[in-house]
Design a protein around this motif. Sequence first.
Motif, mmCIF file in Angstrom:
data_model
loop_
_atom_site.group_PDB
_atom_site.id
_atom_site.type_symbol
_atom_site.label_atom_id
_atom_site.label_comp_id
_atom_site.label_asym_id
_atom_site.label_seq_id
_atom_site.Cartn_x
_atom_site.Cartn_y
_atom_site.Cartn_z
ATOM 1 N N HIS B 416 0.822 -1.206 0.000
ATOM 2 C CA HIS B 416 0.000 0.000 0.000
ATOM 3 C C HIS B 416 0.859 1.261 0.000
ATOM 4 N N GLY B 417 1.999 1.177 0.655
ATOM 5 C CA GLY B 417 2.931 2.297 0.616
ATOM 6 C C GLY B 417 3.399 2.555 -0.815
ATOM 7 N N LYS B 418 3.697 1.472 -1.515
ATOM 8 C CA LYS B 418 4.175 1.630 -2.895
ATOM 9 C C LYS B 418 3.145 2.329 -3.777
ATOM 10 N N VAL B 419 1.860 2.105 -3.501
ATOM 11 C CA VAL B 419 0.837 2.765 -4.316
ATOM 12 C C VAL B 419 0.229 3.972 -3.584
ATOM 13 N N ARG B 420 0.958 4.441 -2.560
ATOM 14 C CA ARG B 420 0.628 5.700 -1.878
ATOM 15 C C ARG B 420 -0.720 5.690 -1.191
ATOM 16 N N ILE B 421 -1.104 4.541 -0.623
ATOM 17 C CA ILE B 421 -2.348 4.503 0.146
ATOM 18 C C ILE B 421 -1.970 4.514 1.621
ATOM 19 N N PRO B 422 -2.477 5.497 2.377
ATOM 20 C CA PRO B 422 -2.097 5.599 3.796
ATOM 21 C C PRO B 422 -2.628 4.397 4.584
ATOM 22 N N THR B 443 -6.968 -1.816 -2.655
ATOM 23 C CA THR B 443 -7.128 -1.398 -4.050
ATOM 24 C C THR B 443 -6.772 -2.588 -4.933
ATOM 25 N N LEU B 444 -7.404 -2.642 -6.110
ATOM 26 C CA LEU B 444 -7.075 -3.716 -7.041
ATOM 27 C C LEU B 444 -5.803 -3.384 -7.831
ATOM 28 N N LEU B 445 -5.291 -2.161 -7.642
ATOM 29 C CA LEU B 445 -4.121 -1.739 -8.425
ATOM 30 C C LEU B 445 -2.902 -2.626 -8.152
ATOM 31 N N ILE B 446 -2.765 -3.053 -6.895
ATOM 32 C CA ILE B 446 -1.576 -3.841 -6.538
ATOM 33 C C ILE B 446 -1.487 -5.094 -7.413
ATOM 34 N N GLY B 447 -2.592 -5.825 -7.475
ATOM 35 C CA GLY B 447 -2.605 -7.050 -8.287
ATOM 36 C C GLY B 447 -2.370 -6.759 -9.759
ATOM 37 N N ALA B 448 -2.910 -5.640 -10.233
ATOM 38 C CA ALA B 448 -2.754 -5.297 -11.653
ATOM 39 C C ALA B 448 -1.288 -4.977 -11.967
ATOM 40 N N LEU B 449 -0.651 -4.222 -11.062
ATOM 41 C CA LEU B 449 0.756 -3.882 -11.285
ATOM 42 C C LEU B 449 1.634 -5.129 -11.212
ATOM 43 N N GLU B 535 -7.798 17.490 -10.963
ATOM 44 C CA GLU B 535 -6.467 17.146 -10.465
ATOM 45 C C GLU B 535 -6.569 15.883 -9.627
ATOM 46 N N ASN B 536 -5.521 15.088 -9.597
ATOM 47 C CA ASN B 536 -5.619 13.778 -8.966
ATOM 48 C C ASN B 536 -5.444 13.800 -7.462
ATOM 49 N N GLY B 537 -5.045 14.943 -6.893
ATOM 50 C CA GLY B 537 -4.777 14.947 -5.459
ATOM 51 C C GLY B 537 -3.516 14.149 -5.210
ATOM 52 N N ASN B 538 -3.437 13.564 -4.029
ATOM 53 C CA ASN B 538 -2.222 12.847 -3.670
ATOM 54 C C ASN B 538 -2.458 11.355 -3.854
ATOM 55 N N SER B 539 -2.281 10.865 -5.091
ATOM 56 C CA SER B 539 -2.639 9.481 -5.310
ATOM 57 C C SER B 539 -1.620 8.802 -6.209
ATOM 58 N N TYR B 540 -1.962 7.589 -6.638
ATOM 59 C CA TYR B 540 -1.059 6.856 -7.520
ATOM 60 C C TYR B 540 -1.083 7.354 -8.956
ATOM 61 N N TYR B 541 -1.921 8.378 -9.233
ATOM 62 C CA TYR B 541 -1.965 8.915 -10.593
ATOM 63 C C TYR B 541 -0.955 10.034 -10.753
ATOM 64 N N SER B 542 -0.596 10.288 -11.996
ATOM 65 C CA SER B 542 0.151 11.510 -12.267
ATOM 66 C C SER B 542 -0.652 12.275 -13.301
ATOM 67 N N GLY B 543 -0.696 13.600 -13.160
ATOM 68 C CA GLY B 543 -1.484 14.413 -14.082
ATOM 69 C C GLY B 543 -2.955 14.322 -13.733
ATOM 70 N N PRO B 544 -3.779 14.977 -14.542
ATOM 71 C CA PRO B 544 -5.209 15.031 -14.240
ATOM 72 C C PRO B 544 -5.887 13.673 -14.455
ATOM 73 N N VAL B 545 -7.002 13.481 -13.791
ATOM 74 C CA VAL B 545 -7.760 12.242 -13.954
ATOM 75 C C VAL B 545 -9.169 12.551 -14.434
ATOM 76 N N ILE B 546 -9.788 11.556 -15.049
ATOM 77 C CA ILE B 546 -11.184 11.707 -15.464
ATOM 78 C C ILE B 546 -12.034 11.112 -14.358
ATOM 79 N N SER B 547 -12.978 11.902 -13.881
ATOM 80 C CA SER B 547 -13.827 11.412 -12.801
ATOM 81 C C SER B 547 -15.225 11.171 -13.349
ATOM 82 N N PHE B 548 -15.759 10.000 -13.060
ATOM 83 C CA PHE B 548 -17.088 9.642 -13.580
ATOM 84 C C PHE B 548 -18.128 9.745 -12.464
ATOM 85 N N GLU B 549 -19.261 10.304 -12.813
ATOM 86 C CA GLU B 549 -20.297 10.527 -11.821
ATOM 87 C C GLU B 549 -21.661 10.188 -12.392
ATOM 88 N N ALA B 550 -22.498 9.546 -11.579
ATOM 89 C CA ALA B 550 -23.881 9.302 -12.003
ATOM 90 C C ALA B 550 -24.778 9.630 -10.833
#
Lengths: 350, 694
Positions: B416-422, B443-449, B535-550
Amino acid sequence: MSQREVQLESITAEALAALEQAKDAAAVEAVRVLYLGRQGKLTEQFSAMKDPGLASEEKGKLGKQLNAAKQRLEEALAARRTNLSGSAPAKSSGIDATLPGYPPSIGRSHPISQVIDRILNNFRAQGFSVVQGPEIEVERNNFDALNIPPDHPSREGFDTFYMADHGKRTGYLLRSHTSPVQIRFMDTHKPPLRIVVPGRVYRPDAVDATHCFQFHQVEGLAVCPGLTFGDLKGTLIAWARGMFGEKARLRFRPHYFPFTEPSAEADLSCIFCDGKGCRVCGQKGWLEILGCGMVHPEVFKAVNYLPGTTGFAFGMGVERIAMLLHGIEDIRYFYENDARFLEQFPGGIR
Amino acid sequence: MKFLLSWVRDYLELSLPAQALADRLTLAGLEVNSLQEIDGDWRFEAEVTPNRPDLLSHLGIARETAAVLGRQFRFPRWLDKECRLPRLPDGKSIPVSIDDPIGCRRYVGIVIEGVEVKPSPAEMTQRLERLGIRSINNLVDVTNYCMMEFGQPMHAFDLDRLGGGPVHIRAARAGETLVTLDGDKRTLSAGTLVIADAEHPVALAGVMGGKETEISGQTRRLFLEAAWFSPSSVRRTVRETKISSESSYRFERGVDLERTAAAAIRAARMIVALGGGKITAITDAGESGLESRAIVFKPKKAREILGIRATSAQQKKFLERIGCRVVPTGRGLKAEVPSWRADLKIPEDLNEEIARLWGYDRCPATLPPLPREELRDDWTVNEDPAFVREEAVRAQLASSGYQEILSYSLVHPDDHGKVRIPPEQLLELWNPLSREYSVMRSTLLIGALQTVSRNLNRKAASAFQLFEIGSIYRRSETQKEFTPDQPKRLALLVAGTPAQAWGEPSKPLELLHLKGVIRQLFSFAGISVSESVRENGNSYYSGPVISFEAETVSLGVAGKIDPAVAAAYEIPAEVALYYAELDLEKICRMKAREHTLVPLPKVAPVLRDLAVLISEDVSYAQLMETILLSGKPLLENAELFDLYKGKQVPAGKKSAAFRLVYSTGDKTLTEEEVQAAHQKIVQALSEKFQAVLR
């Protein structure tokens, strides 16, 4: 038979024979030119249609015969071409139909998902509904309500993962089987009911070729007045035939589970040798495939069902079935996600 | 449980060939896993289920074999004689004090004096060794032999090395120590059940004896112990000391309380026969038998539930064969259960006995009737609609060219540290197998990476279009008490450049591929989703992100993974990764809107292409807005089909080409009408963005 008809017959026969001899696409083309070209032998016969001496009735008849002969020859030409194209070198002009087709962009579901799908669909066909439940469970659902006594070894840390809160053990655990979903469902539904439950379960087994701390199960439960042990057998046999083919047989052996009585283990007639005995089944002819039984009265009591309620339940390991079906010998493959492994399971029509 | 056919034949006449016997036992519930011929004898290896400790002995196997073969087992007369107490010269007894009557319900001690320790006779040694038990000397071997005969574990102490006074069966005091037979010095925790002399523990009850009182070549006086220790006390000792033995295995499952003395006497007589000496004292403390237990059951019920036609008389016979005393009572039968079958408690337990002796294979297979059910007002199908939608999502993504992966729910604390999750909300296991798998993924990101990294490493793949459906786990933020939160997520990842392949241009996968498949998924799910770039805030992304809302609910974001995060998984910087994690549960719980047909136009529309040069800074969204607005009312739709920056375009500019669809639905448009509308759009673009026609 008129003289014209005889002539037509012999031209057709001659053309077909020539085609038979044609050894490559060029030779086939030569046959086409010779008979169906602008001055081809068969083409010439069509000029007879212009003969003013021909009665309209005869004309119609001849026309039909000519067209039939032409069509027959065209079909034969096409067939011969297809026949030759497998071995023929590509021609510089036109399409080389021996080239591989352009593959559409393909994805696949994971082999475990595919096997779960097959298992579920064969139960859905018998009127079972799919339901789910959470992986982090409480002891009541995973043990107590399933008639597993408080000091039963399966509750110990060797057999069940518990969640920690600041290093201390909590009442939450990672479910060690999908059976707690039976309890959750019965807590909120009255019989009659028939459900199947797919899901991920956990046991503290060190990872090796045949063990993993996480795996998948499919659980089933039917509750209805008058259900019998025979109904349990019939349901599972029907499922096995749908799943593994008409020849599949199941053998039921007495076994022990705290939450069923009577309990059984079912063996599937080996799908590789049809029960004759082979390496996969250890020469036994049978493959252990699932556990089942009539629901224990204590389980019904735990969910406040009336005494005398009848039902049956069963459970099976998905990885095990997938490994049997596909001849996979290492369970770790399922969670490594190596593209060369995943690509071998295109899913598809079953 | 291993057993020898020759040994079973000591108690039961048996002519059935070994393989046939193995098959019969297997189908009756004692699964024989292997069968091996050894010099004319057969060794069986069978799986005894935890409810049947009575099968952990040769007598038990003989009893079961008789029942399975349809015979009535009789305890052999010759053995019965061996179990009778010989007359003692002066009736001495050794004092035994059971201080924990729950942990130890019966304790039999026999003193034998004047024994000679020597090797066992060949026949005994051979039998034990074929079962994998090492022969030690005649005294120890007899205890093992009788355990394999009766299922009753025993222990022999050197009486001269036991301190004087009564033998105590008591809870250990905290800090007491004992050197066990294996030579380890163990510090006991309070409550562990031990055998003790006046001062010290001398054995771990039911688990292992002590070194100090071990039988040696000099042993002349022997104290033989046979007892009933409770499964939970023995289990506790096993858990604490991590020792498990043939003895503890049997106690944990339960031994026959009524045969303790018989087995002890048999062993004592055998010791005298093999090593000489005399039995000089015997003590039998605690309970001597169980209260009889009876189960009342109805043969008709058994017939119904099993679907078989076994008569009451047949059922009675089956139960008698397993050792029950059966008498008719009222409308049913009353079965008195034998002491060794503690597992039989309720009528359903007897159903199983009847079914297995009748033969599971002979119970007919039937299909259950469709249950008739009252249609209540609140009736809905049981099938979980969210699961059905989840299955549809999986199928849709697979057919869009995405590969499903499954990864571990348990990860390393560093992940989780590697993907910047507190760490605040992470869930940890109390008893992890190893550090590597000790924390629940949030997060599912760990398995994907890990998947990308592994495949690159193995050169198994160079481009990825992956998805995973699975839960993430964390502590609930809203609950005060410790509560786990485990929502289902959908992760999507694209990365790399597909290798040049037949029929496919090689083009790197990028954010728009990811966005495209997500948009297609929303449309497939029948939900309207709005998006915004932020903006992505402090996360595993770099640059802007697309946020989806319904419906004002966030469904997740998509963006480029920070190369520094990827680098933590040894993914080289040149492999750009794009990742989205969506709230699958919300997507699956949202109601799909039913589509209402848009009437098909009666007249074919007019298509026009429009290519303009504009400044790089003008966004697609801005362009589209202007085109659609200025094209009203004739413009029905506009689609981008090319976007170009490069050689043929001046620096700072880009060329965008749209296909415009003009239609009124039911009236043929004239060339002039279309031209006018088209012109209006061109003009608007040129006014707003200084667009130049190409």
